[in-house]
Design an enzyme around this catalytic site. Sequence first.
Site, PDB file in Angstrom:
ATOM      1  N   SER B  70       0.798  -1.214   0.000  1.00  0.00           N
ATOM      2  CA  SER B  70       0.000   0.000   0.000  1.00  0.00           C
ATOM      3  C   SER B  70       0.829   1.263   0.000  1.00  0.00           C
ATOM      4  CB  SER B  70      -0.940   0.017   1.201  1.00  0.00           C
ATOM      5  OG  SER B  70      -0.183  -0.002   2.391  1.00  0.00           O
ATOM      6  N   LYS B 118       0.877   4.488   6.906  1.00  0.00           N
ATOM      7  CA  LYS B 118       0.379   5.293   5.806  1.00  0.00           C
ATOM      8  C   LYS B 118       0.975   6.696   5.906  1.00  0.00           C
ATOM      9  CE  LYS B 118      -2.664   2.250   4.293  1.00  0.00           C
ATOM     10  NZ  LYS B 118      -1.883   1.075   4.553  1.00  0.00           N
TER      11      LYS B 118
END
Lengths: 172, 204
Positions: B70, B118
Site C-alpha cells: 500500500s 500510511k
Amino acid sequence: MFRHMLGKTLGLLGYTIQYGCIAHCAFEYIGEFVVCSGPSMEPTIVNHDVVFSERMSRHLFKIEKGDIVIAKSPFDPQMNICKRVIGLEGDKICTSSPSDLFKTHTYVPMGHVWLEGDNLRNSTDSRNYGPIPYALIRGRVCWKLWPLHSFGTLSESPTKRIIKTQTDSDSD
Amino acid sequence: MLLLCLPTNISLETYLHIVYKTIESYHMAQQTSAGQRYLQTFISGFFVAVPVTVTILDKLAYVARVEGASMQPFLNPDVGAQSDVVLLNRWSVRNNQVQRGDIVSVVSPRNPKQKIIKRVIGLEGDFIRTLSYKNRYVRVPNGHLWIEGDHRGHSLDSNCFGPVSLGLLHGRASHIIWPPNRWQRIKPSLPPNREPLDAEEDDE
C-alpha cells in the site's frame, strides 16, 4: 572527590531510570488511578470520585458489554472520557430516543465500540459522535476508591440500553 | 567431626547410611547456594531489563517490518524482495504532533490488533479532496487525521474508513533501516495534488 560524586550521581540516575521504567510498566499494563469529573456517569460515578482502572482487560481484548471504561476522547486525544460499553462490534444499537415513534437501529462496525454514559440526559457519548475505535480504550474501571462510603465494585447499568443477545440455551 | 559417640543400639550399616546422608545434604547445600545466587542474579537482572526494554519500546522507538504494497513505490518497492524494516519514532508523537507528508503508523480502526503504515495527507481542520470516499470533499474533524497509502487503489486508508482519531497514532517512521541498500532518512513529502484545498493561495 569529583569521581566519587560522579559515581554517586550516575548511580542515582540509574536507579531513577530503573524505577521510572517499572512505574511506567505498572501504569501501562497493570492499572492506574483516575479522578473522574463531570455528571455523565451519575449515579454510578459522580464528580470527584477516584476509581481504579485496570489495563489488562484492554490489552487482552476482554472488554465486555456493560463494562465501564476509560477511553481517549476521539476529538481531543489529550482528554479522557469515562463511559459504559453498551455494544461491541457487530452489536445492534437502538439509536432512536424512547419518545420516537419509529425505532431506528444501527450496527456497531468492526473494531469499534459504542459508549454511553449512565446519565443519559447529560452525557455526550456515542449517541452524539458515533462508535469509537476499540484502540482508544485505555482501561476498564473495576473499583471505586473514593468516597469511602461507596467503596467497592461498581453497579450494573441503571439504563436499560444494553441489548443482551439471547444465547441458545433452550432445553429440548 | 563426625566422630560422634556411636550409640550402641544402632548397627554399623545404619550409622554409615546416616553419615552418607549428612555429607550428601551438606554438599547439596553448597551447590544450592551457588544455584540460588545464580537465580537471584537472573531475577534481579530480569526485573531491570524487562521494564526498561518495554518502556523503550513504548516511549522511544520501535522497529517494524512493513508488509504489503500500500505504500509503493516508497516502501517495499520490489514485490519479490524482502520487506522493508522501518524505525518508528514514538517519542516525537507523544504530543500527537505530526506534519503533512509524514509516514506514520496507526492502530487500524477496523482491527485493533493490527497497525497500519500510511502517509499523513490532512491534519485537523484541513479541507481536502478525497479519492474514493463517500464524500467528494471532507473537512478533517478536530483531533483527527487523514491518512492515505501512496499506492492508490491498493491501500486500506482514510478513503475507506474516513478520518482516524489522533488517539490511534502509534509512531512516526523516521528511517528505513533494512535492507542495507535502502538505508535512508524518511523526509515528509506530500504526493502531488494531495495538498489541502484551503492552504492554496495562488489563483491561476
